[in-house]
Design a protein around this motif. Structure first.
Motif, short mmCIF file in Angstrom:
data_model
loop_
_atom_site.label_atom_id
_atom_site.label_comp_id
_atom_site.label_asym_id
_atom_site.label_seq_id
_atom_site.Cartn_x
_atom_site.Cartn_y
_atom_site.Cartn_z
N LEU A 103 0.71 -1.22 -0.02
CA LEU A 103 0.00 0.11 0.00
C LEU A 103 0.85 1.16 -0.04
CD1 LEU A 103 -2.89 1.29 0.26
CD2 LEU A 103 -2.59 1.06 2.62
N LYS A 104 1.87 1.22 0.81
CA LYS A 104 2.83 2.51 0.86
C LYS A 104 3.42 2.80 -0.64
CE LYS A 104 4.40 1.78 5.58
NZ LYS A 104 5.45 1.67 6.46
N LEU A 105 4.01 1.58 -1.29
CA LEU A 105 4.29 1.77 -2.56
C LEU A 105 3.54 2.25 -3.53
CD1 LEU A 105 7.03 0.98 -4.14
CD2 LEU A 105 6.10 -1.13 -4.52
N VAL A 106 2.36 1.96 -3.61
CA VAL A 106 1.66 2.26 -4.61
C VAL A 106 1.11 3.86 -4.33
CG1 VAL A 106 0.64 -0.05 -5.37
CG2 VAL A 106 -0.55 1.46 -3.68
N VAL A 107 1.00 4.20 -3.09
CA VAL A 107 0.59 5.66 -2.65
C VAL A 107 1.83 6.63 -3.11
CG1 VAL A 107 0.04 7.27 -0.88
CG2 VAL A 107 -1.12 5.14 -0.98
N PHE A 108 3.13 6.03 -2.44
CA PHE A 108 4.44 6.60 -3.11
C PHE A 108 4.31 7.05 -4.73
CE2 PHE A 108 6.62 5.12 0.74
CZ PHE A 108 6.14 6.26 1.60
N VAL A 109 4.32 5.89 -5.51
CA VAL A 109 3.89 6.04 -6.91
C VAL A 109 2.88 7.10 -7.11
CG1 VAL A 109 3.87 4.92 -9.12
CG2 VAL A 109 5.43 3.62 -7.18
N GLY A 110 1.88 7.13 -6.77
CA GLY A 110 0.90 7.89 -7.26
C GLY A 110 1.22 9.14 -6.76
N ILE A 111 1.51 9.53 -5.55
CA ILE A 111 1.98 10.99 -5.39
C ILE A 111 2.97 11.38 -6.32
CG2 ILE A 111 3.20 12.32 -3.54
CD1 ILE A 111 1.73 10.26 -1.55
N LEU A 112 4.11 10.58 -6.47
CA LEU A 112 5.04 10.85 -7.51
C LEU A 112 4.61 11.19 -8.84
CD1 LEU A 112 8.17 11.17 -8.38
CD2 LEU A 112 8.00 8.84 -8.83
N GLN A 113 3.46 10.76 -9.34
CA GLN A 113 2.91 10.96 -10.75
C GLN A 113 2.01 12.11 -10.48
OE1 GLN A 113 -0.63 8.70 -12.18
NE2 GLN A 113 0.73 8.41 -14.07
N ILE A 114 1.26 12.50 -9.35
CA ILE A 114 0.82 13.67 -9.37
C ILE A 114 1.59 15.08 -9.24
CG2 ILE A 114 -0.66 15.07 -7.63
CD1 ILE A 114 -1.99 12.56 -6.75
N VAL A 115 2.89 14.70 -8.38
CA VAL A 115 3.83 15.73 -8.63
C VAL A 115 4.38 15.99 -10.35
CG1 VAL A 115 5.99 16.60 -8.10
CG2 VAL A 115 4.58 15.52 -6.19
N VAL A 116 4.58 14.77 -11.07
CA VAL A 116 5.04 15.04 -12.29
C VAL A 116 4.02 15.68 -13.04
CG1 VAL A 116 5.62 13.36 -14.28
CG2 VAL A 116 6.70 12.83 -12.13
N GLY A 117 2.77 15.18 -12.89
CA GLY A 117 1.73 16.15 -13.67
C GLY A 117 1.92 17.47 -13.64
N TYR A 118 1.85 18.14 -12.35
CA TYR A 118 2.01 19.57 -11.95
C TYR A 118 3.27 20.05 -12.30
CZ TYR A 118 -2.51 19.51 -9.22
OH TYR A 118 -3.78 19.51 -8.90
N GLY A 119 4.26 19.36 -11.90
CA GLY A 119 5.48 20.05 -12.07
C GLY A 119 6.44 19.83 -13.40
N ILE A 120 5.92 18.70 -13.95
CA ILE A 120 6.63 18.57 -15.33
C ILE A 120 5.60 18.78 -16.61
CG2 ILE A 120 7.73 16.93 -16.79
CD1 ILE A 120 9.14 15.75 -14.27
N GLY A 121 4.58 18.04 -16.58
CA GLY A 121 3.41 17.92 -17.63
C GLY A 121 2.89 19.38 -17.81
N ARG A 122 2.33 19.87 -16.73
CA ARG A 122 1.97 21.36 -16.74
C ARG A 122 2.92 22.37 -17.31
NH1 ARG A 122 -2.73 23.27 -18.72
NH2 ARG A 122 -1.39 24.97 -19.78
N SER A 123 4.14 22.29 -16.45
CA SER A 123 5.05 23.39 -16.75
C SER A 123 5.63 23.18 -18.15
CB SER A 123 6.41 22.84 -15.83
OG SER A 123 5.96 23.18 -14.33
N LEU A 124 6.14 21.90 -18.74
CA LEU A 124 6.37 21.77 -20.05
C LEU A 124 5.34 22.55 -20.98
CD1 LEU A 124 7.78 18.09 -20.27
CD2 LEU A 124 8.90 20.40 -20.67
N THR A 125 4.10 22.21 -20.85
CA THR A 125 3.15 23.01 -21.80
C THR A 125 3.26 24.53 -21.72
OG1 THR A 125 1.46 21.32 -21.73
CG2 THR A 125 0.46 23.25 -22.30
N ASP A 126 3.31 25.07 -20.46
CA ASP A 126 3.58 26.80 -20.46
C ASP A 126 4.75 27.01 -20.83
OD1 ASP A 126 1.01 26.97 -19.34
OD2 ASP A 126 1.74 26.31 -17.33
N VAL A 127 5.99 26.26 -20.69
CA VAL A 127 7.14 26.64 -21.21
C VAL A 127 7.00 26.82 -22.79
CG1 VAL A 127 9.59 25.57 -21.77
CG2 VAL A 127 8.78 25.52 -19.62
N PHE A 128 6.56 25.81 -23.26
CA PHE A 128 6.10 25.80 -25.06
C PHE A 128 5.45 26.89 -25.44
CE2 PHE A 128 6.32 20.68 -24.48
CZ PHE A 128 7.48 20.58 -24.52
#
Length: 685
Positions: free
Chosen positions: A443-468
């Protein structure tokens, strides 16, 4: 790979007289996608030309379908035929073929009608075989009315009694002996027909119309079969005649259809263009690397007499810029998932490369079995007929990657068809955590991975679009703010839960802090808590500031203050959603374990403890067979149901939890204006 390919808008002006040559050249080059002229320029009127094309195309397609000429291969060379030339040549071909087509199709239709009529008569006679009464006796005479029909078995007795009572016993009834639907023959006097007729409707009797034949039903059937054999022979002769024409004219028919379709496609584009008395104005999209091919096509078609300008897409037209993705082969296979949600818009991040990492990982968490992963990979790699027909090549390759990831995760977790091989060798044991024995760790592992994906969504996914899009204000306030808010929130949550990482081989436990104190920046706290507090409040302030700055009115600015606070609750719910991976992974392991237990239970019930005689060896073999059957079907069911469930829930996490953080979608695919040839080819091809 990070975003769709660069696109350029072009506008070209050519002479009106060169319309057909320019369209043909661009069609053959296949490098542009046309767009509608937006300025107030006179549009081309091509309805009459299209009507003529459609009329002739419909006639030649009908002939092509009748003679089935597409089964014959071959191509013919063509060079720059104009719509008028294509129409004229096709009309000449129709003049040669339509008389033969009309005569052959009429004969074929007549033979088919006669065969259908004879088959109907034969079907009726089949019902009468059991009665064995000559057909002449089943026809009405001047004084006697005979009815032959079909009646449901359940109402036969009631029908006979009603007929006898209604007609005062002046009736003869015979009924076939077998079947849920019986054949009935009723003979009565002509004057009794008005009284008898309502009974047919009451008991839902299906009356049969006897064929005009003599003899018994068997003899009549034999006669009909002879007629059918004669008609079949005539059909074969007709098929040979049709085939002879098809072989002789297939290339002309196929090439004419294809040329008309090409001409029609070119004419349909004219409604997008603008024109003056002397010029034609074309506008569309082209990839930067294809601009030289576009210039070459225009130069060749117009003898270098044309005007063209290339433009960078403007901000106001971003929504209409078509999209062409560019990914390496393995990553490109995951475009299947991206396309299900919607293509990215121009100047938006392409999420396919992120899907290529997270999707197989989540799918593997749902199965958590190395044996299952190997079987699924082998199935899609071999791709037998049913699999090949149901799944495209790109989807099969994507599922092979998911299956191989499942193998890796199952190997680490020690899942090999459940615990089937657990006692054979240590290699089949767990090398990290074992979900069934350590569900909290999983349970800890999947939640850690989920949190990491949320951070990637905000920090990388959305940021790259705004950089472009060069939206620097949004990057600093919204994107960075939400990423920091997420990291800070979950870091503080781990402290409240006093979470330890010993499960993963990391000797660290987050300090225990109360839920009130953890969000109090003025309380005395361990350093790690203070760091997370700083990250959390910095992210919150940036997110609120960004929303207030971008709010268009008072309501928007007030909402900008509330939304980040509400988003904190939403983030916790989003992270909790990833627990489904743990639930699915454990359910797969539990079902596999139960299948093994049931299989060996039946084996021990059937097989003797010791083998001392022929009977014991026979029982032992029976036990092995039962064990194999249970294991094969049980694990096959588990693979099937949990692969589908895992795919669906993985897709749900990607779409609802991940894409929602950064991805807009809704892009339009870049579809080039490109000729498709099968039966024709250009000179020199």
């Amino acid at each position: 790979m990070l975003k769709p390919k660069e696109m350029r808008r072009f506008r070209a002006v050519v002479s009106q007289d060169l319309r057909d040559k320019v369209l043909a050249a661009l069609h053959e080059a296949g490098v542009v996608q046309f767009k509608e002229i937006t300025e107030e320029i006179e549009r081309g009127e091509v309805e009459e030309e299209l009507y003529k094309i459609d009329s002739v195309l419909g006639r030649i397609r009908e002939i092509q379908e009748f003679f089935a000429t597409v089964r014959f291969r071959g191509s013919v060379e063509v060079e720059g035929e104009s719509p008028e030339e294509v129409l004229e040549s096709t009309k000449e071909l129709l003049g040669e073929l339509e008389e033969a087509y009309t005569e052959l199709s009429s004969r074929k239709e007549e033979l088919e009608d006669r065969k259908e009529n004879i088959q109907t008569q034969k079907d009726i006679l089949q019902y009468l075989k059991e009665i064995e009464i000559p057909l002449d006796y089943l026809r009405s005479t001047k004084g006697i009315h005979v009815t032959v029909g079909r009646i449901d078995e359940d109402v036969v007795d009631d029908f006979v009694k009603s007929a006898q009572n209604t007609l005062s016993q002046r009736v003869f009834v015979t009924i076939s002996e077998r079947g849920e639907i019986r054949t009935v023959v009723v003979a009565c006097l002509k004057e009794d027909v008005p009284d008898f007729q309502p009974l047919l409707y009451k008991f839902d009797v299906e009356t049969l119309r006897l064929p005009p034949l003599k003899g018994t039903p068997d003899e009549a059937i034999d006669e009909l079969e002879e007629r059918l054999a004669d008609l079949s022979e005539r059909e074969e002769q007709l098929a040979d005649e049709i085939d002879e024409v098809a072989r002789d004219k297939s290339l002309e028919i196929n090439s004419s259809v294809e040329l008309l379709e090409i001409v029609k496609e070119r004419l349909e584009c004219l409604s997008l263009f603008g024109r003056t008395n002397m010029t034609l104005v074309l506008e569309g999209w082209v990839l930067p690397e294809k601009i030289p091919a576009l210039r070459e096509a225009l130069e060749e078609a117009s003898d270098d007499v044309y005007l063209m300008r290339i433009y960078e897409p403007e901000v106001r037209e971003m929504k209409e810029v078509p999209v062409s993705l560019e990914n390496p082969k393995v990553v490109g296979d995951f475009e299947y998932i991206t396309n299900m949600y919607g293509l990215p818009k121009y100047k938006e991040v392409d999420p396919t490369w992120m899907l290529a990492i997270s999707f197989p990982l989540f799918f593997g968490f749902c199965l958590t079995d190395a044996g299952y992963g190997l079987l699924v990979a082998a199935l899609f790699f071999a791709a037998p007929g049913p699999i090949s027909n149901l799944f495209s090549r790109k989807l099969r390759r994507m599922l092979i990657v998911c299956a191989l990831t499942t193998f890796g995760i199952g190997f680490v977790f020690g899942g090999w068809f459940g615990d089937l091989f657990a006692n054979i060798h240590p290699i089949f044991g767990s090398h990290w955590i074992r979900p069934l024995d350590e569900p909290i760790s999983f349970l800890k592992l999947v939640v850690f991975v989920g949190i990491l994906q949320i951070v990637v969504g905000y920090g990388i996914g959305r940021s790259l679009t705004d950089v472009f899009r060069r939206n620097w204000k949004r990057i600093i306030f919204n994107d960075l703010g939400k990423a920091l808010l997420t990291v800070g929130l979950f870091g503080l949550t781990f402290c409240v839960l006093h979470l330890g990482l010993l499960d993963f081989g990391i000797d660290y436990v987050f300090p225990k802090v109360g839920i009130i104190e953890v969000f109090n920046p003025f309380a005395s706290s361990p350093l790690i808590v203070t760091v997370f507090q700083g990250i959390f409040y910095l992210g919150l302030v940036l997110a609120i500031t960004g929303n207030v700055l971008t709010g268009k009115d008072l309501v928007g600015k007030v909402g900008g203050i509330v939304n980040p606070i509400y988003g904190v609750i939403r983030l916790i719910a989003d992270a909790a959603s990833y627990t489904r991976l743990m639930a699915l992974g454990i359910s797969t392991a539990v079902i596999a374990y139960v299948v093994n237990e049931v299989g060996f239970l039946f084996y021990h019930m059937i097989s003797p403890a010791t083998f001392t005689g022929p009977l014991s060896y026979l029982l032992g073999a029976g036990g092995v067979i039962v064990l194999v059957i249970i294991l094969v079907f049980g694990h096959a069911f588990n693979i099937f149901i949990n692969s589908i469930t895992g795919f669906i829930h993985t897709m749900r996490l990607e779409f609802a939890e991940f894409f929602e953080k950064f991805y807009e979608g809704g892009g339009r695919e870049f579809t080039t204006f490109k000729v498709k040839r099968t039966f024709t080819k250009g000179i020199g091809e």
